[in-house]
Design an enzyme around this catalytic site. Structure first.
Site, PDB file in Angstrom:
ATOM      1  N   HIS A  81       0.833  -1.206   0.000  1.00 59.64           N
ATOM      2  CA  HIS A  81       0.000   0.000   0.000  1.00 59.64           C
ATOM      3  C   HIS A  81       0.871   1.261   0.000  1.00 59.64           C
ATOM      4  O   HIS A  81       0.665   2.183  -0.808  1.00 59.64           O
ATOM      5  CB  HIS A  81      -0.911  -0.032   1.233  1.00 59.64           C
ATOM      6  N   GLU A  82       1.838   1.318   0.892  1.00 58.54           N
ATOM      7  CA  GLU A  82       2.686   2.503   1.008  1.00 58.54           C
ATOM      8  C   GLU A  82       3.612   2.669  -0.187  1.00 58.54           C
ATOM      9  O   GLU A  82       3.847   3.791  -0.658  1.00 58.54           O
ATOM     10  CB  GLU A  82       3.500   2.441   2.306  1.00 58.54           C
ATOM     11  N   HIS A  85       1.779   4.291  -2.936  1.00 59.66           N
ATOM     12  CA  HIS A  85       1.709   5.747  -2.773  1.00 59.66           C
ATOM     13  C   HIS A  85       2.927   6.410  -3.427  1.00 59.66           C
ATOM     14  O   HIS A  85       2.803   7.409  -4.144  1.00 59.66           O
ATOM     15  CB  HIS A  85       1.689   6.120  -1.288  1.00 59.66           C
ATOM     16  N   GLU A 158      -6.136   6.851  -1.338  1.00 56.64           N
ATOM     17  CA  GLU A 158      -6.147   5.662  -0.500  1.00 56.64           C
ATOM     18  C   GLU A 158      -6.748   4.474  -1.245  1.00 56.64           C
ATOM     19  O   GLU A 158      -6.259   3.346  -1.127  1.00 56.64           O
ATOM     20  CB  GLU A 158      -6.920   5.926   0.796  1.00 56.64           C
TER      21      GLU A 158
END
Length: 227
Positions: A81-82, A85, A158
């Site tokens: 997830h990060e 980003h 997100e």
């Protein structure tokens, strides 16, 4: 909610401090056209220069607290997830969006202050106290309204990061990580996990406009809906 208030307050404080500093340095005099009214071209350039900010580096770190709170698969999904980003350039884009809205806040607040100073207080030369008071009030109001745009983008990123984490680590791992956070929502999230699941509760009405993250239930539903 505390983090959101700190976010808004920090941006407003930056704009306010810039105002005071530039006023003390006499920069505001440059923005006047021959002592009457604002030089809007100069003002726009000024607002852009002081409103814009960006970042060209990113760091993803894993704490022992996160590793203890999550399984290996769940931690892998959080990392996915990060990293997404970073790969999507979310931090740079968010900084640029914040810079754009800051530009308009600085510009419009002074335009409003100038109009009120001229039309209401009939100040025909230079700027009186009303200009600065109205400009500051306008900055506070416009700054809060403009923050909703930044928060909207934050919520959208997100969902994209969740989808990226699902591609990198697996959809079920990503869902499991979010469900783990949902299970912890009845108590404050550990600091090591707050950035991943901040504002994960149910947001309704005006409160939803100031959420940086979508509700965890919506994020899970979005992943389950993917084919």
């Amino acid at each position: 909610m505390k983090r959101i208030l700190l976010f808004v307050a920090t941006n407003l404080a930056i704009i306010f401090i810039l105002n005071i500093t530039l006023h003390l340095l006499g920069v505001d005099r440059i923005l006047n056209a021959q002592g009457t009214g604002l030089n809007y071209n100069a003002l726009l350039i000024f607002a852009t220069l002081f409103g814009m900010g960006s970042r060209d580096k990113a760091l993803v770190a894993v704490s022992s607290g996160l590793l203890h709170a999550m399984s290996r698969d769940e931690a892998e999904a959080v990392l996915g997830h990060e990293v997404t980003h970073v790969a999507n350039g979310d931090m740079v884009t968010l900084a640029l969006i914040q810079g754009v809205v800051n530009t308009f806040v600085i510009f419009l607040s002074r335009v409003i202050g100038d109009l009120v100073d001229r039309a209401v207080f009939k100040n025909e030369r230079g700027h009186g106290p009303a200009f600065w008071i109205i400009s500051i009030v306008a900055e506070l109001v416009l700054g809060i309204l403009a923050s909703t745009i930044v928060f909207w983008f934050s919520r959208r990123r997100e969902f994209r990061a969740d989808a990226g984490g699902a591609r990198l680590a697996g959809r079920e791992k990503m869902i499991a990580a979010l469900e783990r956070l949902a299970g912890l929502h009845s108590q404050p999230l550990p600091d090591q996990m707050a950035a991943f699941g901040i504002a994960g509760g149910i947001g309704q009405g005006v409160r939803r406009l100031f959420m940086t993250h979508p509700p965890l239930s919506e994020r899970i539903a979005a992943l389950r809906a993917e084919s």
